[in-house]
Design an enzyme around this catalytic site. Structure first.
Site, short mmCIF file in Angstrom:
data_model
loop_
_atom_site.label_atom_id
_atom_site.label_comp_id
_atom_site.label_asym_id
_atom_site.label_seq_id
_atom_site.Cartn_x
_atom_site.Cartn_y
_atom_site.Cartn_z
N ASN A 234 0.82 -1.21 0.00
CA ASN A 234 0.00 0.00 0.00
C ASN A 234 0.85 1.26 0.00
OD1 ASN A 234 -2.41 -1.21 -0.31
ND2 ASN A 234 -3.16 -0.88 1.76
N GLY A 283 -7.20 8.42 -1.02
CA GLY A 283 -7.98 8.41 0.21
C GLY A 283 -8.43 7.00 0.48
N CYS A 286 -7.71 2.53 3.40
CA CYS A 286 -6.46 1.75 3.45
C CYS A 286 -5.20 2.58 3.21
CB CYS A 286 -6.53 0.62 2.43
SG CYS A 286 -7.74 -0.63 2.90
N1 LIG Z 1 -11.74 -2.16 2.98
C1 LIG Z 1 -10.75 -2.53 2.20
O1 LIG Z 1 -10.71 -2.25 1.00
C2 LIG Z 1 -9.62 -3.34 2.77
C3 LIG Z 1 -8.75 -4.00 1.89
C4 LIG Z 1 -7.70 -4.74 2.43
C5 LIG Z 1 -7.52 -4.79 3.82
N2 LIG Z 1 -8.38 -4.12 4.63
C6 LIG Z 1 -8.15 -4.22 6.06
O2 LIG Z 1 -9.06 -5.16 6.60
C7 LIG Z 1 -9.53 -4.74 7.88
C8 LIG Z 1 -11.04 -4.60 7.88
O3 LIG Z 1 -11.39 -3.61 6.95
P1 LIG Z 1 -12.92 -3.33 6.56
O4 LIG Z 1 -12.90 -2.25 5.55
O5 LIG Z 1 -13.60 -4.61 6.26
O6 LIG Z 1 -13.45 -2.78 7.96
P2 LIG Z 1 -14.94 -2.45 8.39
O7 LIG Z 1 -14.84 -1.44 9.45
O8 LIG Z 1 -15.79 -2.21 7.19
O9 LIG Z 1 -15.45 -3.82 9.01
C9 LIG Z 1 -15.04 -4.32 10.25
C10 LIG Z 1 -16.25 -4.98 10.91
O10 LIG Z 1 -15.82 -5.69 12.05
C11 LIG Z 1 -16.82 -5.56 13.05
N3 LIG Z 1 -16.22 -5.91 14.34
C12 LIG Z 1 -15.28 -5.23 15.04
N4 LIG Z 1 -14.95 -5.89 16.15
C13 LIG Z 1 -15.70 -7.02 16.16
C14 LIG Z 1 -15.81 -8.12 17.06
N5 LIG Z 1 -15.07 -8.19 18.17
N6 LIG Z 1 -16.69 -9.10 16.76
C15 LIG Z 1 -17.44 -9.05 15.65
N7 LIG Z 1 -17.37 -8.03 14.76
C16 LIG Z 1 -16.50 -7.04 15.02
C17 LIG Z 1 -17.26 -4.13 12.92
O11 LIG Z 1 -18.51 -3.90 13.52
C18 LIG Z 1 -17.30 -3.98 11.40
O12 LIG Z 1 -18.55 -4.32 10.87
C19 LIG Z 1 -8.77 -3.46 8.20
O13 LIG Z 1 -7.58 -3.78 8.88
C20 LIG Z 1 -8.42 -2.93 6.82
O14 LIG Z 1 -7.28 -2.13 6.82
C21 LIG Z 1 -9.43 -3.41 4.15
#
Ligand SMILES: NC(=O)c1ccc[n+]([C@@H]2O[C@H](COP(=O)([O-])OP(=O)(O)OC[C@H]3O[C@@H](n4cnc5c(N)ncnc54)[C@H](O)[C@@H]3O)[C@@H](O)[C@H]2O)c1
Length: 491
Positions: A234, A283, A286
């Site tokens: 990234n 933005g 990530c």
């Molecule tokens: N969004 C992307 O494009 C992307 C791509 C690659 C990596 N990531 C990484 O993946 C991770 C997640 O990203 P995202 O965009 O899916 O996040 P997000 O915030 O959309 O989703 C996370 C979910 O986890 C839930 N959650 C948190 N704690 C919990 C628990 N203890 N039990 C059950 N549910 C719980 C939250 O309520 C939320 O719905 C981050 O580290 C992000 O950097 C994201």
């Protein structure tokens, strides 16, 4: 382990050919913790591959949407796959971690790792998720970290999990970073460039790698390396975007054409054209976060991360330059009305986290402008009446319109209709989406990114001439005009 699963067809968003695709796996009982972009994609994708998946979500609103058959995020193809596997019984949603972990051999941790105000990663969601999953495990389990984390996190989570697991239950931790792009997450799941599996215990490799078909491109390494692959990837993407914006700024001053320059650069196989496009800056959830995380990790190791810091500076400047262009065209922005087209951080998603568009809206409001914004999918409740349902409504009475997100529908805007809606005639196309000639013909002044225009281009470039001649020029370069060419050239 059960019998080998025969897998379903490609999702509708996937291409008909590609380097990989659904294959065959030994079905495992998988718990996915977190039903966000990553968790939902993984849950649906793993169910399609043949695994039995229980997805646990702690946000009651999200869970209610899922329980009602809805999808809380906009992601093409995801709804069909979720519906399909709610039907096959290979996928279910719950708010109860005990139920989700009952019998699970693998738990994918897909929770948020947002930045703290100081830029350091906030890993509290992850710590909680690992502790809960370990405590609820009824058998030895591998906690697979899909969230993006700083190197060393898996080791720390393993210590934490060991303190919560029931007596006799071993909770190991592996890294399996996620590389999906929002807007094409299902395609990226089934046709990955690579699956990275980070394990320090070789016995865990078949469990984690075995989640995916063996035909998929696989890189197995230690956990710290796997964690750093994600941060470094990234950070490099951010480098490319900021580099493109730096080249674009030079194009504007030189009157050069960014599209030709950056296409020419990207055609070099060593460089590649992806992410080499100028715009409002990067933005999303990530790139800004992972760049900050990379800098924080480097700092914790006593390193400066000079390049990464410069990238962040260039990115901040990209947004500031949009405001500068509006001021150059309109004068002081106080009291001006600006239509902002696009709120999502990129087209194809409803994600507005760290969106350049929202940053621009904040800047405009701080300068006293009023903003009318539109997005085809994303909704920003804090904008209230400032968000409207139609792009022409956003342009209504506006002194200027700014296109910040490259939604294809904005490329189809009718220039004449837009011009009739607006009070002024300035259009700032921050994503170079519009047909500038067509909008110009409709009486609108279109400013892009990386294209020179009469106000920005230096009419004569004196420096190369100075660098070519030995003698001190008899005419000052600052005051020279075209008639001084002979004098400067020593003729
Ligand atoms: N969004 C992307 O494009 C992307 C791509 C690659 C990596 N990531 C990484 O993946 C991770 C997640 O990203 P995202 O965009 O899916 O996040 P997000 O915030 O959309 O989703 C996370 C979910 O986890 C839930 N959650 C948190 N704690 C919990 C628990 N203890 N039990 C059950 N549910 C719980 C939250 O309520 C939320 O719905 C981050 O580290 C992000 O950097 C994201």
């Amino acid at each position: 382990m059960g019998t080998t699963g025969t897998l379903g067809t490609e999702p509708s968003t996937g291409p008909s050919t590609g380097p990989a695709g659904p294959g065959q796996v030994e079905p495992q009982q998988v718990c996915v913790v977190g039903a966000g972009y990553v968790g939902l994609t993984a849950a649906a994708g793993l169910a399609e591959l043949g695994h039995a998946v229980r997805c646990v979500e702690s946000n009651p609103g999200r869970l209610a949407t899922l329980a009602g058959g809805g999808i809380p995020i906009h992601e093409p193809g995801l709804d069909e796959l979720v519906a399909k596997h709610l039907g096959t019984g290979r996928l279910s949603f719950t708010g109860d971690i005990e139920a989700a972990m009952d019998g699970a051999e693998v738990a994918l941790l897909c929770v948020g790792t947002p930045p703290r105000p100081d830029g350091d990663p906030d890993l509290r969601q992850l710590g909680r998720a690992a502790a809960q999953a370990a405590a609820a495990a009824t058998r030895d389990v591998v906690l697979v970290v899909k969230s993006t984390v700083p190197p060393g996190s898996c080791e720390a989570l393993e210590l934490l999990a060991a303190g919560h697991a029931r007596p006799g239950v071993r909770a190991s931790v592996a890294s399996n970073p996620e590389f999906l792009r929002e807007g094409q997450a299902m395609r990226d799941f089934f046709f990955p460039d690579r699956v990275v599996v980070g394990v320090d215990d070789p016995a865990l490799e078949p469990v984690v790698a075995g989640l995916y078909p063996k035909e998929w491109p696989l890189l197995v390494c230690d956990r710290r390396s796997a964690e750093l692959v994600k941060y470094a990837s990234n950070t490099f993407l951010a480098v490319k975007i900021s580099f493109a914006n730096e080249v674009a700024a030079l194009c504007e001053a030189l009157g050069a054409d960014h599209s030709k320059v950056l296409t020419g650069v990207g055609l070099d196989g060593r460089i590649g054209g992806d992410f080499l496009k100028p715009g409002p800056g990067f933005g999303g959830s990530c790139l800004p976060k992972d760049l900050s995380g990379f800098i924080a990790v480097a700092g914790s190791m006593g390193q400066e991360a000079t390049l990464a810091r410069a990238v962040r500076e260039v990115n901040d400047g990209s947004r500031a330059s949009l405001v500068g262009k509006l001021e150059a065209a309109l004068g002081p922005l106080s009291g001006k009305r600006v239509g902002v087209l696009g709120l999502a951080f990129k087209p194809g998603t409803d994600d507005v986290r760290h969106s350049p568009a929202l940053g621009l809206v904040e800047d405009l409001v701080a300068l006293g402008a009023s903003v009318q914004a539109h997005d085809p999918v994303a909704s920003v409740p804090s904008l209230g009446d400032g968000q409207v349902d139609d792009p022409y409504e956003a342009a209504s009475g506006a002194d200027a319109v700014v296109v910040v997100t490259a939604w294809p529908e904005y490329g189809d805007l009718d220039p004449g209709r837009l011009q009739r809606c607006m009070e002024g005639h300035v259009v700032l196309d921050a994503v170079n989406l519009l047909d500038a000639a067509a909008f110009g013909a409709a009486g609108l002044d279109v400013y892009g990114v990386g294209r020179g225009h009469p106000l920005s281009v230096a009419p004569v470039l004196w420096r190369p001439l100075e660098w070519m001649i030995d003698a001190e020029p008899t005419v000052s370069l600052d005051e020279a005009g075209p008639e001084d060419v002979d004098v400067l050239a020593g003729r």
